[in-house]
Design a protein around this motif. Structure first.
Motif, short mmCIF file in Angstrom:
data_model
loop_
_atom_site.label_atom_id
_atom_site.label_comp_id
_atom_site.label_asym_id
_atom_site.label_seq_id
_atom_site.Cartn_x
_atom_site.Cartn_y
_atom_site.Cartn_z
N THR A 172 5.04 11.55 -0.21
CA THR A 172 4.87 10.22 -0.79
C THR A 172 5.95 9.27 -0.25
OG1 THR A 172 3.93 11.19 -2.79
CG2 THR A 172 4.73 8.92 -2.96
N LEU A 175 5.14 8.29 3.45
CA LEU A 175 4.05 7.32 3.60
C LEU A 175 4.42 5.96 3.00
CD1 LEU A 175 0.86 9.47 2.88
CD2 LEU A 175 1.88 8.88 5.07
N ILE A 179 6.48 5.15 6.86
CA ILE A 179 5.30 4.63 7.57
C ILE A 179 4.77 3.37 6.88
CG2 ILE A 179 3.01 5.24 8.47
CD1 ILE A 179 5.18 6.96 9.66
N ARG A 180 5.01 3.26 5.59
CA ARG A 180 4.61 2.08 4.79
C ARG A 180 3.12 1.79 4.85
NH1 ARG A 180 8.70 -1.25 7.28
NH2 ARG A 180 10.75 -0.54 6.63
N VAL A 181 2.34 2.79 4.47
CA VAL A 181 0.89 2.63 4.41
C VAL A 181 0.51 1.96 3.09
CG1 VAL A 181 -1.32 3.87 4.41
CG2 VAL A 181 0.57 4.72 5.79
N GLU A 182 -0.34 0.95 3.17
CA GLU A 182 -0.86 0.30 1.95
C GLU A 182 -2.14 0.99 1.49
OE1 GLU A 182 0.74 -1.65 0.27
OE2 GLU A 182 2.12 -2.72 1.57
N PRO A 183 -2.42 1.00 0.19
CA PRO A 183 -1.71 0.33 -0.91
C PRO A 183 -0.51 1.10 -1.46
CG PRO A 183 -3.70 1.40 -1.74
CD PRO A 183 -3.67 1.64 -0.27
N LEU A 184 -0.24 2.30 -0.91
CA LEU A 184 0.85 3.11 -1.46
C LEU A 184 2.20 2.39 -1.37
CD1 LEU A 184 1.99 5.71 -2.64
CD2 LEU A 184 1.81 6.77 -0.39
N ALA A 187 2.51 -0.03 -4.23
CA ALA A 187 2.09 0.40 -5.57
C ALA A 187 3.25 0.32 -6.55
CB ALA A 187 1.53 1.82 -5.52
N THR A 191 2.90 3.39 -11.84
CA THR A 191 1.58 3.92 -11.48
C THR A 191 1.75 5.24 -10.71
OG1 THR A 191 0.72 1.68 -11.28
CG2 THR A 191 -0.56 3.42 -10.21
N LEU A 192 2.75 5.26 -9.83
CA LEU A 192 3.00 6.47 -9.05
C LEU A 192 3.48 7.61 -9.94
CD1 LEU A 192 4.62 5.05 -5.79
CD2 LEU A 192 2.24 5.72 -6.24
#
Lengths: 210, 210
Positions: A172, A175, A179-184, A187, A191-192
């Motif tokens: 987690t 990412l 890497i900063r993948v959205e929507p993570l 978020a 919520t996480l």
């Protein structure tokens, strides 16, 4: 290394009074410079000379305090991981059914706070891209972190379960923060926690059924 | 897998034209050299010149086929991720309750096989240690991989859930294959599937309760 340093194998400070705080200050400066150097140039290309220059000390002093580049890296990693270590040290007081939420909240907290995240990120980047650094990382994690987590668990497969729980949080963090993948990446932390705590709890407290 | 792959961007097979197969061969050599160069020197220090030298072609040819270093990296990453992409493409045929085991088994399979793991590892290491490479990585994952996974899911928060499932598998791969922490590094793959599949399933098919 200075000849004056050999008495009982322990670390020896040059001066008994004002020298102590000066020594601590120099060590801190060296570790901060080391982190910047490893982050910028990677483990391979980082040099003790550049670390010394960044800390405004003589390279011999870096060797005196830490030894080789491997040991400077190890010390910088241990410093960056100190907040994680401190948090895990409090786990024995946590009721078993609270381990999932507590560990999740605590690990996310370390990553959410730039003052603990940035040093960690700088040093983790080196560990991923170099075999020697990865081996040092493995040693520190195995020696300092995992025993504090497994110590709070039961069951013969608790090491594996602890590592799979950590894997969920490490992945987690990769990412979300590297890497900063959205929507993570954007978020809400709560919520996480809601999403991750049950999974971490499952790993930590569901022993092997076989 | 028997499909001949994409006719447009990919390598063409079974075409008798000498120029075509020579061109495909040179592209393959360039991408292989690129992977080795990125793995050895990191994204920052890697150069198109060295990639060309490793592929035994003129640097102008690398520019001709791929453009800038960024685009060479992107192409090498896409090639390394092709097996993952292919596997995810078959997900729409999988019943929802089988997604957890199937995705887990498939991703572990890619990592267990050295012929798919090594290219991936080489290129992922660069992505973690450099911001530009991380951005390219993010673009490729967002464009090519995640839609194939989320396409098989329902619910408004399916992107986030897909990423948290991937996070569990990415973190496991990091600890098992990169940092190599025991006992995870030596654990039997089937034990890992047993442990991870329920968690991956939970992320993929448990929509937000709010």
């Amino acid at each position: 290394m200075t000849a004056a340093g050999e008495e009982s194998g322990g670390r020896r400070r040059g001066r008994p009074t004002a020298g102590d705080s000066e020594s601590a200050d120099r060590r801190t400066r060296i570790l901060r410079s080391a982190r910047a150097e490893f982050a910028e140039r990677g483990y391979d290309k980082a040099s003790v000379r550049a670390i010394a220059r960044g800390a405004d000390v003589d390279p011999a002093l870096v060797h005196h305090y830490f030894g080789t580049k491997e040991r400077v890296f190890e010390a910088a990693l241990e410093t960056a991981l100190a907040p994680v270590r401190g948090g895990l040290g409090r786990l024995p007081e946590v009721p078993p059914e609270e381990l999932g939420p507590q560990v999740t909240r605590f690990v996310l907290g370390v990553w959410e706070d730039p003052s603990t995240r940035d040093p960690l990120l700088a040093i983790v980047r080196s560990a991923v891209s170099n075999e020697t650094a990865a081996a040092i990382f493995r040693g520190v994690v195995t020696r300092l972190l995992l025993p504090r987590l497994t110590g709070a668990l039961d069951g013969p497969d608790r090491e594996l379960r602890a590592e799979l729980a950590v894997a969920q949080l490490v992945g987690t963090a990769m990412l979300r923060y590297v890497i900063r993948v959205e929507p993570l990446a954007s978020a809400d932390p709560e919520t996480l926690v809601d999403r991750l705590a049950p999974v971490v709890q499952h790993h930590l407290t569901a022993p092997d059924r076989k």
